[in-house]
Every structure is written in C-alpha cells, then in structure tokens.
Design a protein around this motif. Structure first.
Motif, PDB file in Angstrom:
ATOM      1  N   ILE A   1      20.753  -1.272  33.567  1.00 56.18           N
ATOM      2  CA  ILE A   1      20.027  -2.189  34.460  1.00 56.18           C
ATOM      3  C   ILE A   1      20.330  -3.638  34.089  1.00 56.18           C
ATOM      4  O   ILE A   1      20.579  -4.480  34.964  1.00 56.18           O
TER       5      ILE A   1
ATOM      6  N   HIS B   1      25.606  -9.032  38.660  1.00 51.18           N
ATOM      7  CA  HIS B   1      25.187  -9.623  39.931  1.00 51.18           C
ATOM      8  C   HIS B   1      25.284 -11.146  39.853  1.00 51.18           C
ATOM      9  O   HIS B   1      25.819 -11.789  40.760  1.00 51.18           O
TER      10      HIS B   1
ATOM     11  N   MET C   1      16.870  -7.610  46.202  1.00 42.59           N
ATOM     12  CA  MET C   1      18.097  -7.444  45.428  1.00 42.59           C
ATOM     13  C   MET C   1      17.778  -6.899  44.037  1.00 42.59           C
ATOM     14  O   MET C   1      18.497  -6.050  43.510  1.00 42.59           O
TER      15      MET C   1
ATOM     16  N   CYS D   1      29.717   0.532  35.836  1.00 41.78           N
ATOM     17  CA  CYS D   1      28.882  -0.646  36.118  1.00 41.78           C
ATOM     18  C   CYS D   1      29.593  -1.649  37.023  1.00 41.78           C
ATOM     19  O   CYS D   1      29.013  -2.153  37.983  1.00 41.78           O
TER      20      CYS D   1
ATOM     21  N   HIS E   1      19.183  -3.387  42.441  1.00 42.01           N
ATOM     22  CA  HIS E   1      19.847  -3.297  41.131  1.00 42.01           C
ATOM     23  C   HIS E   1      19.070  -2.396  40.175  1.00 42.01           C
ATOM     24  O   HIS E   1      19.667  -1.699  39.358  1.00 42.01           O
TER      25      HIS E   1
ATOM     26  N   SER F   1      28.586  -2.431  40.903  1.00 34.56           N
ATOM     27  CA  SER F   1      28.084  -3.779  41.155  1.00 34.56           C
ATOM     28  C   SER F   1      28.982  -4.534  42.132  1.00 34.56           C
ATOM     29  O   SER F   1      28.490  -5.204  43.049  1.00 34.56           O
TER      30      SER F   1
ATOM     31  N   LEU G   1      18.598 -13.755  42.811  1.00 33.37           N
ATOM     32  CA  LEU G   1      18.162 -12.377  42.599  1.00 33.37           C
ATOM     33  C   LEU G   1      16.733 -12.246  43.091  1.00 33.37           C
ATOM     34  O   LEU G   1      15.785 -12.414  42.346  1.00 33.37           O
TER      35      LEU G   1
ATOM     36  N   GLY H   1      28.527  -2.946  45.612  1.00 31.37           N
ATOM     37  CA  GLY H   1      27.248  -3.368  46.186  1.00 31.37           C
ATOM     38  C   GLY H   1      27.262  -4.823  46.597  1.00 31.37           C
ATOM     39  O   GLY H   1      26.685  -5.207  47.615  1.00 31.37           O
ATOM     40  N   HIS H   2      27.939  -5.666  45.813  1.00 31.19           N
ATOM     41  CA  HIS H   2      28.043  -7.089  46.131  1.00 31.19           C
ATOM     42  C   HIS H   2      28.785  -7.282  47.452  1.00 31.19           C
ATOM     43  O   HIS H   2      28.344  -8.038  48.320  1.00 31.19           O
TER      44      HIS H   2
ATOM     45  N   GLY I   1      20.917   0.730  38.835  1.00 37.07           N
ATOM     46  CA  GLY I   1      21.036   0.755  37.376  1.00 37.07           C
ATOM     47  C   GLY I   1      20.393   1.996  36.775  1.00 37.07           C
ATOM     48  O   GLY I   1      20.914   2.579  35.821  1.00 37.07           O
TER      49      GLY I   1
ATOM     50  N   GLN J   1      23.798  -4.507  35.241  1.00 34.06           N
ATOM     51  CA  GLN J   1      23.819  -4.715  36.694  1.00 34.06           C
ATOM     52  C   GLN J   1      23.330  -6.119  37.051  1.00 34.06           C
ATOM     53  O   GLN J   1      23.932  -6.799  37.888  1.00 34.06           O
ATOM     54  N   ALA J   2      22.246  -6.566  36.427  1.00 30.47           N
ATOM     55  CA  ALA J   2      21.716  -7.911  36.707  1.00 30.47           C
ATOM     56  C   ALA J   2      22.702  -8.989  36.270  1.00 30.47           C
ATOM     57  O   ALA J   2      22.921  -9.977  36.983  1.00 30.47           O
TER      58      ALA J   2
END
Length: 194
Positions: free
Chosen positions: A73, A80, A109, A23, A113, A27, A105, A30-31, A117, A76-77
């Motif tokens: 998921i 983020h 985005m 995770c 995610h 994340s 978000l 991706g960020h 996720g 991930q949120a």
C-alpha cells in the motif's frame, strides 16, 4: 539445488524484482487508466528501482502478511505521487490552461490505491508462502518429501518398556486388595429406623 535458502542474494533479488514489477505495472496501468497519461520509461525504471530496493530489504526473512500489505500500500501511494508529478499529461493540461487534478491523492484515489495495494499485497504474500514452502520441501530431499506425501510422515517406533522397581512395593495377594479399592458411586442408601 543451487538456491536452497530463501535468504540467498540471487533469490532475494528475484523475489524483489517480482514485487517491484507487480507494484509498478499495477500503479502505472491504473495511472494511465485514470487519465493520468503515460509515464516516461525513466520514471518507470526509477519507481521499479525504489520498490525493488525496499522489497530486497524486507526479503531477508519470511514476511508476515501485515508487513507485505503495508509495504504494498505504501509503495502504491509513493508510485502514485511519482507518476502524477512526472506523467506526460501534466504538460497537456497546462497547455490547455487547466490544472491537473490527478496529482492530488484524494479520497477516491486513496481508496483505489488502498484496495489495489491490499489485493496485490495479499497476492504477493501467497506467493512468498508458496516459495518458502517449496524451498523447505526441496531442502528435505525427494525421499522425505515422497514419504510425507504418501502418508508416512514419521516412522512409527515402538516405545521401549522398562520396568522400574517402586520402593516399598508389595506383591499382589489376591481379591481383597481389589475389593477394598472399589468405590461405589451414587447417592447414599437410606436406612429406615425401625
């Protein structure tokens, strides 16, 4: 075998560590890829610790697919939001007089995610299924596993036949009993009146 049960605390910690690593790496990657900047190591560690505690709490039993997908998921949120608030690019955006839009978000985005996720949750679920199967096989012992792999899953035993007397049973007396038990099938035969 030291860890026979998937519920053993050391094995639960290892499985939670894998979940947290997947995770956090996805994340954070991706960020950074989306232009959010690099995440400080302390924040990466805090995010990994939160994900690991969550995964450890869920690893006491074999997780269902929907539980792992929802957890992945949601993690991930959460990551983020954590990374967007603490990334180094926030200071750079403020120095240039712009407002970082990455912290919100938005629809795009959120969709990214959700997809990431879902994929990582599915992948982690497949790993969990494999671990639980492997540990079940190891608990059976090598002889039983080899027997199942070679096709002799269960030993074939012949059933025990016992004769039980039926009350009021008569001995077989010949052809007449069989003839009266035969029923003919088909339409009835029509007789012509003459």
């Amino acid at each position: 075998m030291m860890f026979v049960s998937p519920r053993h605390p050391v094995l639960r910690v290892l499985r939670a560590l894998v979940f947290a690593t997947v995770c956090v790496v996805i994340s954070a990657g991706g960020h950074a890829f989306a232009g959010g900047g690099s995440v400080p190591p302390g924040v990466l560690g805090a995010g990994a610790l939160v994900a690991m505690v969550l995964a450890y709490a869920l690893s006491g039993h074999e997780p269902r697919m929907e539980v792992l997908l929802t957890t992945s998921i949601g993690t991930q949120a959460l990551l983020h939001e954590l990374f967007a608030r603490t990334a180094t690019s926030g200071a750079e955006h403020l120095a240039h007089g712009t407002h970082p839009d990455h912290g919100h978000l938005g629809i795009g985005m959120a969709l990214v995610h959700l997809v990431i996720g879902t994929i990582s949750g599915w992948w982690l679920h497949r790993g969990e299924v494999a671990i639980w199967l492997l540990l079940r096989l190891l608990a059976m012992g090598p002889v039983t596993v080899l027997r199942r792999l070679l096709g002799g899953a269960t030993p074939v035993t012949t059933p025990v036949q016992q004769v039980s007397p039926i009350a009021g049973a008569r001995a077989y007396r010949g052809r007449r009993e069989i003839a009266s038990a035969i029923h003919r099938r088909g339409p009835p035969v029509s007789f012509l009146a003459g």
